[in-house]
Design a protein around this motif. Sequence first.
Motif, short mmCIF file in Angstrom:
data_model
loop_
_atom_site.label_atom_id
_atom_site.label_comp_id
_atom_site.label_asym_id
_atom_site.label_seq_id
_atom_site.Cartn_x
_atom_site.Cartn_y
_atom_site.Cartn_z
N LEU A 1 -14.89 2.71 -15.90
CA LEU A 1 -13.61 2.60 -15.19
C LEU A 1 -12.66 3.76 -15.48
O LEU A 1 -11.65 3.93 -14.80
N LEU A 2 -12.98 4.55 -16.51
CA LEU A 2 -12.09 5.67 -16.85
C LEU A 2 -12.10 6.68 -15.71
O LEU A 2 -13.15 6.97 -15.12
N TYR A 3 -10.92 7.23 -15.40
CA TYR A 3 -10.81 8.21 -14.31
C TYR A 3 -11.64 9.45 -14.64
O TYR A 3 -11.92 9.73 -15.81
N SER A 4 -11.90 10.22 -13.61
CA SER A 4 -12.77 11.41 -13.77
C SER A 4 -12.20 12.39 -14.79
O SER A 4 -12.94 13.15 -15.42
N GLU A 5 -10.87 12.38 -15.00
CA GLU A 5 -10.28 13.31 -15.96
C GLU A 5 -10.82 13.09 -17.38
O GLU A 5 -10.79 13.98 -18.21
N TYR A 6 -11.34 11.88 -17.64
CA TYR A 6 -11.91 11.61 -18.97
C TYR A 6 -13.30 12.22 -19.10
O TYR A 6 -13.85 12.28 -20.19
#
Length: 495
Positions: free
Chosen positions: A339-344
Motif C-alpha cells: 500500500l506504500l506509495y511509489s515514492e517509497y
Amino acid sequence: MAKQHDVIVVGSGNAAMSAALAALERGASVLVIEKAGEDLAGGNTAYTAGAMRFVYEGNDDLVPLLADPGDPRLPRTDFGAYTAAQFESDLLGFNDGRPLSREQRILIDESAPALRWLSAQGVKFEPIYSRQSFEKDGRFVFWGGLTLATHDEGFGLARAELEALTRAGGEIRYNCPATGLIVEDGAVVGVETPDGPLRAKAVVLACGGFEANADMRTRYIGEGWDKARVRGTPHNQGDGLSMALALGAKAHGFFGGCHATPMDRQMPEYGNLDLPHGERKHYRKICYFLGVMLNAEGRRFVDEGKDFRNYTYAQFGRAIMEQPGHVAWQIFDAKVDHLLYSEYRFHDAHFVQADTLDGLLDELDGIDRAAARATLATFNAAVDADVPFDPTVRDGRGTRGLPLPKSNWAQAIDTGPFKAYPVTGGITFTYGGVEVGEAGGVRREDGGEIPGLFACGEMVGGVFFNGYPGGSGLTSGVVFGRRAGYGAAAAAGRG
Ligand SMILES: Cc1cc2nc3c(=O)[nH]c(=O)nc-3n(C[C@H](O)[C@H](O)[C@H](O)COP(=O)(O)OP(=O)(O)OC[C@H]3O[C@@H](n4cnc5c(N)ncnc54)[C@H](O)[C@@H]3O)c2cc1C
C-alpha cells in the motif's frame, strides 16, 4: 523608448499565469517576468502533483474537465461529491477556533468556476487514481474529496499555462527578477530589475512566499526553521512580500504558519528540478498512516491515523521539525508494504530493512532503541484487532488505552520483513502574506489600496492558518490570480 505594458506580472507560477491569462482575456498587454531561468520557471507550481481541490456534485462535474473522458476506469469509479459545506468544514478544522476567513469563503465559492475557467484556457485534468483512491470490490473509491490533478502533474500545468499565455499574446522574460517597485505619486507604475526599470500601468506580485528564505523562516515561523529542507524552488525568498510591506501593505494572515510535510532525511536542501518531473516529489514520505512514527527518544509524537493523510500531511512536517534533531523514523511491516506509495520504492529512497523488529531497531542510528522497543510493544498490544482494516474510510480501527492513540488504520507491526524510513520536515510554502481587496488590489494598513499594486497566490494571507486540506494551494492560485488579473486589467483601463 522601452515598450510600456498594461500589466507586469512578477513570477511565472500558477497564480502568476492565472493573473496574466485573466488580464489578457480583458484585452490588456501583459509581460510576465521570472527571476529563474527557463529551467526553473513555473516556481513551486512545476514541482506539484497538480492536485486541485474544488467543490463538485458528482461525475458530471468532473468528466468535462478530463484530458481523457473515455478512460475505461471511469464507469468503475466512485468520485463521491465534495460540497461547499465539506470544504468549509475542512478549512475550519485547521483554523484553531478562528471563524472562516473572508479569503477562505472566496476560495470555496470560486473553486469550481475557477477550475472550469482554467480548463477553458487549455489545462486538462486526470483522476488521481494512484494516490487518492483505493480499489474496493472492483471499484475505485475516492476517499478524500480530492479527485483531479492537472494532466502531467505540475509540470504539465506549468507547460499548459505557458502555452496559453503565448497563444493569447502574452510575453515572458526569464532571469528577470523584480528588485523593487517604481512608485510615482503614490501609485505603482512598474518594477526595477537588474536590466533597468520596466514600466506598466499595473503590477501583479505573484512571486511566492518566503519558504526558501532561511532568515525569514526563523524570524516568522520560529527557531530551528532555518534547518528545514525546502521542497520546491530556491527562488521564493519573500521578495514580493518585502517589497509590498516596504510600501505600507498590510501584513495579513498567520505568519507563524506553513505547509510542511515528512520528507526523506537525505533529500537535497532544495527540491530538485534535475530529476525527471515525475520524480521531483518522491522525497516526500506521507504513508505514516499505515505505520507509526518514532522520534529519536523512541517515542511516538502524533496520532498517525488521526485523519486521512490529506488532512494531516501538511502539519506532520512541522511535528517532525519540533522533535529532537528534527528527525523521525516511519516504521512499517510487510502487511502494508504493497500500500506504500511509489515514492517509497523510488530509486533514491533511503530506508533500512530487517526480518525482525529488533533487528530493524538495531539498524537505526541515533534512536533510543530500548525506548523504541517498548513503544512498539505497547503499541502492538493496544491495537483493537476486532475492527476490520479499511484504508478507503476512516475505519475506526484504533488503539485502546494509549495516552497518544492511533485513531484509524492501526495494525500491529508484527510481520517481517520490517522497514524504517528516516524522515525530516520539508517546508512547502508559507501562509502569511498581504491582504487583497475584492479585485486583488494590495491593501494598506488603513484599509485603502495601494494604487497599481495587486497580489495573488502564496502572497495572499488569510487563506490558511494552522494546516491545509491537500490540493488547496493551486486552487487558491487560480481563484486569487484570476481576480488580480481582472483587477489589474481594469486598473490599466482595459475590460
Ligand atoms: C513539492 C510540492 C508539491 C506540491 N503539490 C501541490 C499539489 O499537488 N496541489 C496544490 O494545490 N499545491 C501543491 N503545492 C503547493 C503549490 O506549489 C503552491 O501552493 C502554488 O504553486 C503556489 O503558486 P504561486 O504561483 O503562488 O507560487 P510559485 O508557483 O512558487 O511561483 C512563484 C514564482 O515567482 C518567482 N519569483 C520569486 N521571486 C521573484 C522575483 N523577485 N521576481 C520575479 N520572479 C520571482 C519564482 O521563481 C516562481 O517561479 C506543492 C508544493 C510543492 C513544493
